[in-house]
Design a protein around this motif. Sequence first.
Motif, PDB file in Angstrom:
ATOM      1  N   SER A  10       0.824  -1.215   0.000  1.00 26.93           N
ATOM      2  CA  SER A  10       0.000   0.000   0.000  1.00 26.93           C
ATOM      3  C   SER A  10       0.855   1.261   0.000  1.00 26.93           C
ATOM      4  O   SER A  10       0.516   2.247  -0.670  1.00 26.93           O
ATOM      5  N   LEU A  11       1.954   1.249   0.756  1.00 27.85           N
ATOM      6  CA  LEU A  11       2.873   2.394   0.751  1.00 27.85           C
ATOM      7  C   LEU A  11       3.477   2.609  -0.636  1.00 27.85           C
ATOM      8  O   LEU A  11       3.567   3.731  -1.120  1.00 27.85           O
ATOM      9  N   VAL A  12       3.886   1.504  -1.254  1.00 31.12           N
ATOM     10  CA  VAL A  12       4.413   1.592  -2.613  1.00 31.12           C
ATOM     11  C   VAL A  12       3.314   2.105  -3.543  1.00 31.12           C
ATOM     12  O   VAL A  12       3.560   2.962  -4.398  1.00 31.12           O
ATOM     13  N   GLY A  13       2.106   1.595  -3.341  1.00 33.22           N
ATOM     14  CA  GLY A  13       0.980   2.068  -4.141  1.00 33.22           C
ATOM     15  C   GLY A  13       0.742   3.561  -3.962  1.00 33.22           C
ATOM     16  O   GLY A  13       0.403   4.264  -4.910  1.00 33.22           O
ATOM     17  N   GLY A  14       0.942   4.044  -2.745  1.00 31.35           N
ATOM     18  CA  GLY A  14       0.809   5.483  -2.487  1.00 31.35           C
ATOM     19  C   GLY A  14       1.836   6.287  -3.260  1.00 31.35           C
ATOM     20  O   GLY A  14       1.516   7.319  -3.864  1.00 31.35           O
ATOM     21  N   SER A  15       3.072   5.803  -3.275  1.00 33.81           N
ATOM     22  CA  SER A  15       4.097   6.500  -4.058  1.00 33.81           C
ATOM     23  C   SER A  15       3.788   6.376  -5.545  1.00 33.81           C
ATOM     24  O   SER A  15       3.992   7.316  -6.314  1.00 33.81           O
ATOM     25  N   GLY A 129      -8.254  -1.256  -7.885  1.00 34.23           N
ATOM     26  CA  GLY A 129      -7.169  -1.901  -8.620  1.00 34.23           C
ATOM     27  C   GLY A 129      -6.064  -2.407  -7.714  1.00 34.23           C
ATOM     28  O   GLY A 129      -5.474  -3.457  -7.967  1.00 34.23           O
ATOM     29  N   MET A 130      -5.773  -1.689  -6.629  1.00 32.52           N
ATOM     30  CA  MET A 130      -4.715  -2.088  -5.714  1.00 32.52           C
ATOM     31  C   MET A 130      -5.006  -3.450  -5.072  1.00 32.52           C
ATOM     32  O   MET A 130      -4.105  -4.274  -4.933  1.00 32.52           O
ATOM     33  N   LEU A 131      -6.234  -3.686  -4.709  1.00 31.93           N
ATOM     34  CA  LEU A 131      -6.576  -4.975  -4.096  1.00 31.93           C
ATOM     35  C   LEU A 131      -6.366  -6.132  -5.072  1.00 31.93           C
ATOM     36  O   LEU A 131      -5.851  -7.188  -4.698  1.00 31.93           O
ATOM     37  N   VAL A 132      -6.733  -5.928  -6.314  1.00 26.41           N
ATOM     38  CA  VAL A 132      -6.509  -6.949  -7.341  1.00 26.41           C
ATOM     39  C   VAL A 132      -5.008  -7.137  -7.553  1.00 26.41           C
ATOM     40  O   VAL A 132      -4.508  -8.267  -7.594  1.00 26.41           O
TER      41      VAL A 132
END
Length: 148
Positions: A10-15, A129-132
């Motif tokens: 999730s942190l990577v997704g935030g960046s 999309g992040m959950l997938v």
Amino acid sequence: MNFQRLMMFSLVGGSGFVVDLAAMYCLSTLVSFEVARALAFWVAASSNWWVNRTFTYRNFTDNGAEHDGLIRQWIRFLCSAVIGFIPNYLVYWGLITAFPPEWWALSSERPLFGAMWPYIAMVPGVLCGMLVNFTLSERWVFRHQAAK
């Protein structure tokens, strides 16, 4: 499900969202918001693959250390990102089309919100999309194998 990896992912997704947003902003000065959104996705997906590979999944033994493995892993990540992009883009497209440009265009009634709407509309899609993407990353892209 590994909660710690989900938080790191999730942190990577935030960046990646910041990369996505910056690319979307830059590209939207050249093409329509819908096209800019699709192109920005590829920039962010490649960025997320690299950061997840070196941060979230750094201890995995099937982490594409050799060049061929690296390319295959990147392709697997992009393929999984495309699958995750389907709900991401559908939610974005739904929000943009549900509220036509005359609704969100810059106006005296909605000066800030109107200008920000195409970017605000990205958030729900990105979360779907992040959950997938996390599920596919765990089970396919960065699968853990015993050390050889």
